[in-house]
Design a protein around this motif. Structure first.
Motif, PDB file in Angstrom:
ATOM      1  N   ILE A 129      31.179  45.648  27.769  1.00 23.46           N
ATOM      2  CA  ILE A 129      31.629  45.993  29.257  1.00 23.46           C
ATOM      3  C   ILE A 129      33.288  46.478  29.005  1.00 23.46           C
ATOM      4  O   ILE A 129      34.078  45.974  28.251  1.00 23.46           O
ATOM      5  N   SER A 130      33.351  47.677  29.923  1.00 24.06           N
ATOM      6  CA  SER A 130      34.710  48.470  29.832  1.00 24.06           C
ATOM      7  C   SER A 130      35.738  47.834  30.909  1.00 24.06           C
ATOM      8  O   SER A 130      35.270  47.213  31.805  1.00 24.06           O
ATOM      9  N   SER A 131      36.903  48.149  30.849  1.00 26.38           N
ATOM     10  CA  SER A 131      38.124  47.808  31.792  1.00 26.38           C
ATOM     11  C   SER A 131      37.439  48.662  33.115  1.00 26.38           C
ATOM     12  O   SER A 131      37.838  48.105  34.206  1.00 26.38           O
ATOM     13  N   ASP A 132      37.160  49.774  33.077  1.00 29.02           N
ATOM     14  CA  ASP A 132      36.409  50.335  34.089  1.00 29.02           C
ATOM     15  C   ASP A 132      35.323  49.760  34.955  1.00 29.02           C
ATOM     16  O   ASP A 132      35.299  49.644  36.092  1.00 29.02           O
ATOM     17  N   ASP A 133      34.307  49.315  33.916  1.00 29.74           N
ATOM     18  CA  ASP A 133      33.303  48.546  34.464  1.00 29.74           C
ATOM     19  C   ASP A 133      33.591  47.397  35.203  1.00 29.74           C
ATOM     20  O   ASP A 133      33.152  46.975  36.175  1.00 29.74           O
ATOM     21  N   LEU A 134      34.771  46.744  34.868  1.00 28.61           N
ATOM     22  CA  LEU A 134      35.375  45.561  35.418  1.00 28.61           C
ATOM     23  C   LEU A 134      35.759  45.801  37.218  1.00 28.61           C
ATOM     24  O   LEU A 134      35.768  45.005  37.794  1.00 28.61           O
ATOM     25  N   THR A 135      36.321  46.914  37.156  1.00 32.04           N
ATOM     26  CA  THR A 135      36.870  47.493  38.444  1.00 32.04           C
ATOM     27  C   THR A 135      35.943  48.048  39.234  1.00 32.04           C
ATOM     28  O   THR A 135      36.217  48.422  40.409  1.00 32.04           O
ATOM     29  N   ASN A 138      30.042  49.122  41.479  1.00 37.21           N
ATOM     30  CA  ASN A 138      28.518  49.300  41.271  1.00 37.21           C
ATOM     31  C   ASN A 138      28.272  48.526  39.767  1.00 37.21           C
ATOM     32  O   ASN A 138      27.176  48.850  39.529  1.00 37.21           O
ATOM     33  N   ARG A 139      29.166  48.054  39.063  1.00 37.97           N
ATOM     34  CA  ARG A 139      28.746  47.328  37.907  1.00 37.97           C
ATOM     35  C   ARG A 139      28.996  45.726  38.194  1.00 37.97           C
ATOM     36  O   ARG A 139      30.132  45.589  38.370  1.00 37.97           O
ATOM     37  N   ILE A 140      27.668  45.161  38.064  1.00 36.42           N
ATOM     38  CA  ILE A 140      27.836  43.727  38.744  1.00 36.42           C
ATOM     39  C   ILE A 140      28.320  43.090  37.253  1.00 36.42           C
ATOM     40  O   ILE A 140      28.005  43.175  36.094  1.00 36.42           O
ATOM     41  N   LYS A 141      29.035  41.975  37.588  1.00 40.62           N
ATOM     42  CA  LYS A 141      29.842  41.134  36.675  1.00 40.62           C
ATOM     43  C   LYS A 141      29.116  39.517  36.644  1.00 40.62           C
ATOM     44  O   LYS A 141      28.559  39.255  37.656  1.00 40.62           O
ATOM     45  N   ILE A 142      28.971  39.111  35.544  1.00 48.43           N
ATOM     46  CA  ILE A 142      28.174  37.554  35.636  1.00 48.43           C
ATOM     47  C   ILE A 142      29.263  36.679  34.996  1.00 48.43           C
ATOM     48  O   ILE A 142      29.916  36.962  33.852  1.00 48.43           O
ATOM     49  N   VAL A 143      29.366  35.514  35.674  1.00 50.49           N
ATOM     50  CA  VAL A 143      30.128  34.600  34.940  1.00 50.49           C
ATOM     51  C   VAL A 143      28.896  33.272  34.474  1.00 50.49           C
ATOM     52  O   VAL A 143      28.079  32.982  35.389  1.00 50.49           O
ATOM     53  N   THR A 144      28.928  32.627  33.394  1.00 47.68           N
ATOM     54  CA  THR A 144      27.876  31.732  32.897  1.00 47.68           C
ATOM     55  C   THR A 144      28.453  30.267  32.721  1.00 47.68           C
ATOM     56  O   THR A 144      29.691  30.381  32.342  1.00 47.68           O
ATOM     57  N   ARG A 155      30.508  41.660  42.499  1.00 44.28           N
ATOM     58  CA  ARG A 155      30.892  43.213  42.134  1.00 44.28           C
ATOM     59  C   ARG A 155      32.512  43.403  41.721  1.00 44.28           C
ATOM     60  O   ARG A 155      32.790  44.324  41.175  1.00 44.28           O
ATOM     61  N   SER A 156      33.045  42.217  41.809  1.00 44.26           N
ATOM     62  CA  SER A 156      34.694  42.320  41.677  1.00 44.26           C
ATOM     63  C   SER A 156      34.586  41.596  40.301  1.00 44.26           C
ATOM     64  O   SER A 156      33.774  41.380  39.488  1.00 44.26           O
ATOM     65  N   ALA A 157      35.839  41.677  39.407  1.00 48.47           N
ATOM     66  CA  ALA A 157      36.230  41.329  38.179  1.00 48.47           C
ATOM     67  C   ALA A 157      36.176  40.047  38.189  1.00 48.47           C
ATOM     68  O   ALA A 157      37.093  39.465  38.629  1.00 48.47           O
ATOM     69  N   VAL A 158      35.044  39.279  37.576  1.00 54.04           N
ATOM     70  CA  VAL A 158      35.267  37.693  37.414  1.00 54.04           C
ATOM     71  C   VAL A 158      35.079  37.290  36.108  1.00 54.04           C
ATOM     72  O   VAL A 158      34.354  38.050  35.456  1.00 54.04           O
ATOM     73  N   PRO A 159      35.890  36.343  35.538  1.00 50.80           N
ATOM     74  CA  PRO A 159      36.964  35.539  36.151  1.00 50.80           C
ATOM     75  C   PRO A 159      38.109  36.546  36.654  1.00 50.80           C
ATOM     76  O   PRO A 159      38.451  37.633  35.818  1.00 50.80           O
ATOM     77  N   ASN A 160      39.021  36.192  37.312  1.00 47.68           N
ATOM     78  CA  ASN A 160      40.132  36.917  37.678  1.00 47.68           C
ATOM     79  C   ASN A 160      41.278  36.490  36.689  1.00 47.68           C
ATOM     80  O   ASN A 160      41.437  35.287  36.406  1.00 47.68           O
ATOM     81  N   ASP A 161      42.052  37.606  36.201  1.00 50.21           N
ATOM     82  CA  ASP A 161      42.794  37.298  35.202  1.00 50.21           C
ATOM     83  C   ASP A 161      44.336  37.480  35.492  1.00 50.21           C
ATOM     84  O   ASP A 161      45.315  37.519  34.979  1.00 50.21           O
TER      85      ASP A 161
END
Length: 242
Positions: A129-135, A138-144, A155-161
């Motif tokens: 996952i790239s920094s562009d993907d994080l923002t 259309n690139r879905i992020k997962i927290v496990t 759809r947001s950058a999670v976790p927020n840094d």
């Protein structure tokens, strides 16, 4: 344990009508999806689920299995659910009909999650996952969590840094969602009866409905990611890879 792959396939796409039947170097997109999925060693059967006679006839024409479904389904999950009710299966895997390069090893990795009897839904996540993907929304992020189950999709950058001191991407294992799902059949038949939640409507992510109602989703890590064809401009990148 019988595993069946179902490929939901609609002709009436708002952004790319008729895309299941587009020609990709001598084979239609739906044929390429079907043939690649059929190479998965843990799949016992592959079925196309469609509401269009043209797709139905085409799949029969290349020797595939196909079922006609109702037109009103709001999602591929619902279309899979209709077919699941009519067949013998223990595990159903929802295979995206717009990924002609779907990798059978990816499907086998997902299906292997069900060796754990505690798993009722599984999906894939990639650490690539790239920094562009994080923002990119259309690139879905997962927290496990500690057990490999999803806590949240966004759809947001999670976790927020914002408050983190240092490079969060080198510290935390961010995951990008790969949109393949597998379910125990009994679970899938429950999921299609759930009412939409406000949470999923805000993010426009169906899987949040399942989390909202208390279902667990096991996330299997993969390094495999194949391109999908969403709009006509996506065709060229797939042709270059064939």
């Amino acid at each position: 344990m019988k595993a069946v792959g179902i490929i939901p396939s609609r002709y009436a796409s708002s952004r790319f009508p008729g895309k299941p039947l587009i020609d990709l170097k001598g084979k239609s997109m739906i044929q390429r999806v079907y043939e690649n999925a059929s190479k998965a060693t843990l799949l016992d059967e592959v079925i196309v689920a469609t509401d269009d006679q043209r797709i139905y006839d085409h799949v029969l024409g290349f020797g595939g299995k196909v079922r006609m479904t109702a037109e009103h389904h709001p999602s591929g999950t619902d279309r899979c659910g209709e077919v699941a009710r009519e067949i013998e299966a223990d595990i159903i895997i929802n295979i995206q009909g717009d990924e002609p390069l779907v990798n059978p090893n990816q499907l086998d990795a997902l299906l292997s999650a069900f060796n754990d009897p505690a798993v009722h839904i599984a999906t894939l996540g990639s650490p690539n996952i790239s920094s562009d993907d994080l923002t990119n929304p259309n690139r879905i992020k997962i927290v496990t969590n500690a057990f490999g189950n999803a806590l949240y999709f966004s759809r947001s950058a999670v976790p927020n840094d914002f408050h983190f001191k240092g490079n969060a991407q080198t510290f935390y294992p961010f995951l990008k969602h790969i949109g393949l799902y597998a379910y125990r059949k009994s679970c899938l038949l429950e999921l299609v009866l759930l009412e939409p939640s406000k949470l999923e409507q805000v993010e426009s992510l169906e899987q949040l409905r399942w989390l909202y109602y208390g279902y667990s989703i096991r996330v299997i890590e993969t390094s495999i990611e194949t391109p999908n064809i969403d709009v006509p401009e996506d065709v060229e990148k797939v042709l270059n890879l064939l």
